[in-house]
Design a protein around this motif. Sequence first.
Motif, PDB file in Angstrom:
ATOM      1  N   TYR A 112       2.395  14.096 -16.798  1.00 22.00           N
ATOM      2  CA  TYR A 112       2.954  13.817 -15.473  1.00 22.00           C
ATOM      3  C   TYR A 112       2.006  12.956 -14.647  1.00 22.00           C
ATOM      4  O   TYR A 112       2.438  12.018 -13.951  1.00 22.00           O
ATOM      5  CB  TYR A 112       3.235  15.138 -14.764  1.00 22.00           C
ATOM      6  CG  TYR A 112       3.757  14.992 -13.354  1.00 22.00           C
ATOM      7  CD1 TYR A 112       5.001  14.417 -13.105  1.00 22.00           C
ATOM      8  CD2 TYR A 112       3.011  15.441 -12.264  1.00 22.00           C
ATOM      9  CE1 TYR A 112       5.488  14.291 -11.825  1.00 22.00           C
ATOM     10  CE2 TYR A 112       3.493  15.316 -10.970  1.00 22.00           C
ATOM     11  CZ  TYR A 112       4.735  14.743 -10.753  1.00 22.00           C
ATOM     12  OH  TYR A 112       5.212  14.609  -9.475  1.00 22.00           O
ATOM     13  N   TYR A 160      10.516  10.451 -14.007  1.00 23.31           N
ATOM     14  CA  TYR A 160       9.706  11.160 -14.996  1.00 23.31           C
ATOM     15  C   TYR A 160      10.545  12.230 -15.694  1.00 23.31           C
ATOM     16  O   TYR A 160      10.467  12.393 -16.921  1.00 23.31           O
ATOM     17  CB  TYR A 160       8.496  11.795 -14.319  1.00 23.31           C
ATOM     18  CG  TYR A 160       7.773  12.810 -15.169  1.00 23.31           C
ATOM     19  CD1 TYR A 160       6.961  12.395 -16.228  1.00 23.31           C
ATOM     20  CD2 TYR A 160       7.906  14.177 -14.933  1.00 23.31           C
ATOM     21  CE1 TYR A 160       6.305  13.326 -17.029  1.00 23.31           C
ATOM     22  CE2 TYR A 160       7.253  15.107 -15.725  1.00 23.31           C
ATOM     23  CZ  TYR A 160       6.459  14.678 -16.766  1.00 23.31           C
ATOM     24  OH  TYR A 160       5.817  15.589 -17.565  1.00 23.31           O
ATOM     25  N   CYS A 199       5.661   5.990 -11.863  1.00 28.79           N
ATOM     26  CA  CYS A 199       6.895   6.710 -12.194  1.00 28.79           C
ATOM     27  C   CYS A 199       7.078   7.869 -11.221  1.00 28.79           C
ATOM     28  O   CYS A 199       6.205   8.728 -11.088  1.00 28.79           O
ATOM     29  CB  CYS A 199       6.827   7.216 -13.637  1.00 28.79           C
ATOM     30  SG  CYS A 199       8.331   7.988 -14.218  1.00 28.79           S
ATOM     31  N   ALA A 248       2.133   9.411 -15.804  1.00 28.74           N
ATOM     32  CA  ALA A 248       3.359   8.763 -15.348  1.00 28.74           C
ATOM     33  C   ALA A 248       3.249   8.358 -13.885  1.00 28.74           C
ATOM     34  O   ALA A 248       3.737   7.289 -13.480  1.00 28.74           O
ATOM     35  CB  ALA A 248       4.547   9.696 -15.556  1.00 28.74           C
ATOM     36  N   GLN A 249       2.600   9.186 -13.066  1.00 27.50           N
ATOM     37  CA  GLN A 249       2.407   8.856 -11.661  1.00 27.50           C
ATOM     38  C   GLN A 249       1.530   7.614 -11.501  1.00 27.50           C
ATOM     39  O   GLN A 249       1.787   6.760 -10.640  1.00 27.50           O
ATOM     40  CB  GLN A 249       1.787  10.037 -10.928  1.00 27.50           C
ATOM     41  CG  GLN A 249       2.753  11.165 -10.605  1.00 27.50           C
ATOM     42  CD  GLN A 249       2.109  12.237  -9.754  1.00 27.50           C
ATOM     43  OE1 GLN A 249       0.995  12.693 -10.035  1.00 27.50           O
ATOM     44  NE2 GLN A 249       2.785  12.637  -8.697  1.00 27.50           N
TER      45      GLN A 249
END
Length: 273
Positions: free
Chosen positions: A167, A180, A175, A170-171
């Motif tokens: 996560y 996500y 995203c 992705a940030q």
Amino acid sequence: MADPLKRRQTILTRLVLVCAAIVFIAPLIVAALTSLKSPAEITRVLSLPTDLWWQNYAAAFDRMGRSFFNSIAITVPAVAFSILIGAVAGYPLAYMRGAGGKAIYFLLLTGMLVPFQIVQIPLFFMIQGLGLYDTVPGMWLVHTAYGIPFCTFFMRNFFASVPRSMYEAAQIEGCGPARYFWKLLLPASTSGLSALAIIQTRAIWNDLLFAITITSSDNARPVTVSIAGYASSLQVEYGPLMAGTLVSILPVMAAFLLFQKAFVRGLLGGAGK
């Protein structure tokens, strides 16, 4: 000395597993034999049928023909809806911290502790008031609502097993949380979704209490109600009953055999990801 001991342990383990397999498969074998026997041979439980009595299957299909397709029409959407809503609800709960997230989580879990018999009468009047009594969409609604707590519990714990670094990465790439979830988390959770789909399919397909409460005709009656009709207060039609039972379990068995690897990985909390 170690090799003979290890060999004996292996043989003993395999023997125990074979015995356990025989115990589990014995009822299925008895049901298959019974489904092919004439009424005169039914009482000879462990004997082989002298002639294959296919009339039992003809009688089973004649009674449960439409209800079989009703079960498919009920199970597929109900499984999809309950898993989708459970995944969407479990996603934020897996990442929430503090007392608030735990309170919401345990509030949802209380739905798993409510026996169906407690809500049976209110449910009947609610579905009737919505105009969904004896309809397939009414069965969708009931099974979806009753399955959401368990689906949320299952997917929340599965999402929590996904490394948080995924996560965070992705940030960094820009995203957002929604993207996500749909683009990364769900595709990475196929084993958990498959395991949950099999569990929900089995539960919904085998349901009888909901079916006899909110259905009354062949318009929406699932296969379990039709099978239950073979046992009355006066007699039990064992041949057609066993034939109908064997036919009714084929979809669930096929689903499990197709997705058994994903099912095992999903029950292990995503260890195979």
